[in-house]
Design a protein around this motif. Sequence first.
Motif, PDB file in Angstrom:
ATOM      1  N   MET A   1       0.843  -1.186   0.000  1.00 21.57           N
ATOM      2  CA  MET A   1       0.000   0.000   0.000  1.00 21.57           C
ATOM      3  C   MET A   1       0.882   1.241   0.000  1.00 21.57           C
ATOM      4  SD  MET A   1      -2.620  -1.272   2.941  1.00 21.57           S
ATOM      5  CE  MET A   1      -3.855  -0.034   2.601  1.00 21.57           C
ATOM      6  N   PRO A  24      -3.450   5.495  -7.301  1.00 25.00           N
ATOM      7  CA  PRO A  24      -2.509   4.860  -6.394  1.00 25.00           C
ATOM      8  C   PRO A  24      -1.083   5.070  -6.861  1.00 25.00           C
ATOM      9  CG  PRO A  24      -3.623   3.211  -7.727  1.00 25.00           C
ATOM     10  CD  PRO A  24      -4.326   4.505  -7.966  1.00 25.00           C
ATOM     11  N   ASP A 245      -4.563   9.183   4.038  1.00 23.41           N
ATOM     12  CA  ASP A 245      -4.123   7.799   3.854  1.00 23.41           C
ATOM     13  C   ASP A 245      -4.762   6.866   4.878  1.00 23.41           C
ATOM     14  OD1 ASP A 245      -2.561   8.337   1.688  1.00 23.41           O
ATOM     15  OD2 ASP A 245      -0.682   8.449   2.786  1.00 23.41           O
ATOM     16  N   GLU A 250      -6.187   2.122  -0.682  1.00 24.99           N
ATOM     17  CA  GLU A 250      -5.147   2.491  -1.631  1.00 24.99           C
ATOM     18  C   GLU A 250      -5.720   3.076  -2.918  1.00 24.99           C
ATOM     19  OE1 GLU A 250      -1.269   0.437  -3.824  1.00 24.99           O
ATOM     20  OE2 GLU A 250      -2.478  -0.703  -2.395  1.00 24.99           O
TER      21      GLU A 250
END
Length: 297
Positions: A1, A24, A245, A250
């Motif tokens: 991730m 991502p 985050d 992700e």
Amino acid sequence: MGQKCCTDRKDAGSSGGGSKDKQPDLSSRKSVAGGGYDNKKRAISIGYHSKGDDSEKFDKAFETNDLKAFVELLASQQAIESFDERMHPWAEDPKTVGALAGTQLAILASAAEQAEGNKQIKDDIRKAGAIPPLVDFLKSDQNDRVQTAVVALSFLTADCRDNVVAAYEAGALELMLKLVDSKVAGERAAAATTLRNICMEDDVYRKKFVELGGIQALVNQLDTTPDPSLNHADVQLEAVLNLQDMVETEDGQTIEEYAKLAVKAGAIPKLQELEKSEDKEVVTSAQEVLEALQAYA
């Protein structure tokens, strides 16, 4: 991730279209507060003054770049009398050879973040056994040891899964969480981003962080007082990205449970205040997170 680091996000810009447009990214996230070492200068010498066997061992390890020797020296309490110049913008200069050895490991890890750096060095530092004793530094009553560990671990956990696992298993998550309310702005920010690095590697780690009150800790960082040793806009941006985050997957999907906790912790008014920032990236990022959270207000 993993999402983009603070610098990557600023360079890339943003359309302001909300988190659903976020792509991502596999780049590392290192703390803006974790840096500050002049790596080119430190590669030549570290000007310090100390007398004893451990300083001689350090000098020999420095000449040969002996990672295992640095790790063995982490336990040293041999006093350092002085330095020729300050080593870091906010972290205290090492007061013992043990802390100096930790600082050298941090310098080596920070150099790995640069384009010409040795990316393997982070793995080599872990294999030399550095992470458990560095995590133990976080338990110390000596501020220089604590801050050395925070800086070193902020670099070592950036984009390095094996290091993250080692740090988590050594207890870094709980110990770092205690430092996000530090009176030292750089220490707060570096600890928060190290926690982010840990949590992004495994949902189990993130869940544990949330259970320990981590969302509230990240929300608290959205309105910290400016510190002259740091670029305040960068600190604000990193605080927003850390929260983003933590409450998103992700691929940019909002995690309802964590979003509700962020709202309850008071994130919305703080993000609205950040929309008034003079920094474009701070404003855009704050708007993205605000848009994601308002559905749960």
